[in-house]
Design a protein around this motif. Sequence first.
Motif, short mmCIF file in Angstrom:
data_model
loop_
_atom_site.label_atom_id
_atom_site.label_comp_id
_atom_site.label_asym_id
_atom_site.label_seq_id
_atom_site.Cartn_x
_atom_site.Cartn_y
_atom_site.Cartn_z
N ILE A 138 16.61 32.80 24.49
CA ILE A 138 15.04 32.69 24.10
C ILE A 138 14.96 32.50 22.71
CG2 ILE A 138 12.76 33.91 24.37
CD1 ILE A 138 14.13 35.63 26.45
N ALA A 139 15.44 33.24 21.77
CA ALA A 139 15.29 32.95 20.51
C ALA A 139 15.71 31.66 19.93
CB ALA A 139 16.03 34.04 19.55
N VAL B 217 13.17 28.90 20.83
CA VAL B 217 12.23 28.89 19.98
C VAL B 217 12.39 28.10 18.73
CG1 VAL B 217 10.59 30.33 18.68
CG2 VAL B 217 11.03 30.85 21.00
N GLU B 218 13.61 28.52 18.16
CA GLU B 218 14.06 27.73 17.23
C GLU B 218 14.07 26.04 17.49
OE1 GLU B 218 16.51 31.32 14.93
OE2 GLU B 218 17.56 30.02 16.51
N GLU C 162 10.65 24.90 17.17
CA GLU C 162 10.31 24.73 15.79
C GLU C 162 10.78 23.11 15.05
OE1 GLU C 162 11.51 28.54 14.09
OE2 GLU C 162 9.65 29.49 14.96
N TYR D 171 6.55 30.23 25.49
CA TYR D 171 6.71 29.56 23.92
C TYR D 171 6.19 28.12 24.14
CZ TYR D 171 8.44 34.14 22.63
OH TYR D 171 8.89 35.40 22.50
N LYS E 202 -0.37 25.57 19.31
CA LYS E 202 -0.33 25.86 18.04
C LYS E 202 0.05 24.72 17.02
CE LYS E 202 0.25 28.91 14.42
NZ LYS E 202 -0.71 30.07 14.00
N ARG F 39 4.06 26.79 25.88
CA ARG F 39 2.51 27.00 25.96
C ARG F 39 1.97 27.08 24.39
NH1 ARG F 39 1.80 31.03 28.67
NH2 ARG F 39 2.83 30.31 30.49
N TYR F 40 2.57 28.01 23.89
CA TYR F 40 2.30 28.51 22.38
C TYR F 40 2.50 27.04 21.50
CZ TYR F 40 3.37 30.17 17.49
OH TYR F 40 3.50 30.68 16.28
#
Lengths: 307, 307
Positions: free
Chosen positions: B92-93, B96-97, B100, B150, B157, B152-153
Amino acid sequence: MAKCLVVGGNGFLGSWLVDALVDQGHEVSVFDRFSSGQSYISTGVRAIVGDFMNHAHVRAALSGQEYLFHFLSATTPATAEDDPTIDIRTNIASSVELLEFAVEAGISRVFFASTGGAIYGEQAPGSISELALPAPISPYAIGKLAIEGYLRYFQKKHGLNSVAFRISNPYGPRQKSNNKQGVIPIFLNNLAAGRSVVQYGDGSMVRDFIYVEDAAKLLANVVNYEPRHPVYNIGSGEGHTIAELIGVISQVTEVELDVQVVPQPSTFVDRVVLDTSRYRAEFGEQQFVPLSEGIRRTWLETAGKRA
Amino acid sequence: MAKCLVVGGNGFLGSWLVDALVDQGHEVSVFDRFSSGQSYISTGVRAIVGDFMNHAHVRAALSGQEYLFHFLSATTPATAEDDPTIDIRTNIASSVELLEFAVEAGISRVFFASTGGAIYGEQAPGSISELALPAPISPYAIGKLAIEGYLRYFQKKHGLNSVAFRISNPYGPRQKSNNKQGVIPIFLNNLAAGRSVVQYGDGSMVRDFIYVEDAAKLLANVVNYEPRHPVYNIGSGEGHTIAELIGVISQVTEVELDVQVVPQPSTFVDRVVLDTSRYRAEFGEQQFVPLSEGIRRTWLETAGKRA
């Protein structure tokens, strides 16, 4: 009477829950950092000062408890938004560890403070039931939904019973405005300080505000039953626009707000009003403190602090 | 022709995707550890040997790419089940990275390998559409659903476009049975080694098996369109019981399986058959390799390795 451990019991919602549990005659322990003095007003509560990230602290606190209330969030919607990976590492991972320790300690049921205000994301107009497809946009809410998933896993895998409360927008005394969480305390604090308030968008954004003491009563009430569902919406079931809110605040405080309008952030949803019929059908109806009265009480505290 | 980076492109599904993308004329780079030699058969692929946990490696690989395929999983359903927190910290983490870095690199669209086999959990009988309420039980699937959140985020964003593929149960050559993932390679390997096979439950568990080359074609096909939805089920749309599967394997291999029956684990759902009409309505129909033919091809590889 049950032995209840409230993790995060000195926080805003947690402290009101502690008071509601004590009112109902339960034996309550609070695990918290207590970084800013005691928030709840009840006496006879066992305060356990500890760090949520410290396994030994958490394990010791769980020992001999019956019900675990997981009301601690290491992040707020605002901090999670700034860095989603912090939320993952602290909130999600630490919550899973907490559940592992709860299994070890033989906890009978876990009650988890999820979010009804943010978990659903954009939905069709109307009030949102627990059967709606969650589409969270904010990292805060994505994390809450993941933790609900792990609750399901721990139930299936380890027989750990649990209930997640999808709480709308609780507000009231004890809510710190410096957390950047909660439009009402932020507005009232700015008002008390003589500052303008920031309105995101045109004021038509709708939220389901619930007076925190009402929310805490709804939550504490569930302890006395064998819940039939894993998830419950907790809210007033009533929607108010931000424009309405500003009107009510003006009326209660007798001050005209200086409103600064900025664009609505992309991760803010337009409308959240919860359908609370699942809760009401199972646990009964409750009278709610009206928005104006709730704001009056909150304002008394806010203005009192500055006097 | 698009510039495609496949993270995890040397894995089972990833390598078939690479071949399908090359077949369609795309310029393909693969980011992978390549810990076990090259899996895909295409030539002209740029191999980038790197570690998913190493930010500099990932950033360098993303530079100049157009489409990112996130097909790497640091865990399998079995390893995630043993320790959910590893899955949180790595999958998961790290995902997300990766997102980014994808924003930084100006990636046009992310394609994510989610799970259709596990994300829905227990559902009412019938095939499952993307509108069903996901109720994942396994940590592996809880993590995949969080990553979909994430995506979707990041869309809201940062304007990062993405598509999640909820893939049913892909099987076929190149699938390693030592990952404890995939009942078909596990059965065939045990058969080839003269061992008995383990059946969870009474054989009535239903799964939507899709031959991996078919799945890879469905995925690669989406690159040529502007997808209208954030999520697509990818499967054959056909259900087979484990008992049927054992019958087909017996028939294809001409060996009678020695079946050992053990209780169905609590986190295994009874039935998963995907409703794939959303995909078909948008991208068209496709012929599928029948289960017996797919198993024949897989068995050829399995038996060949041991010969």
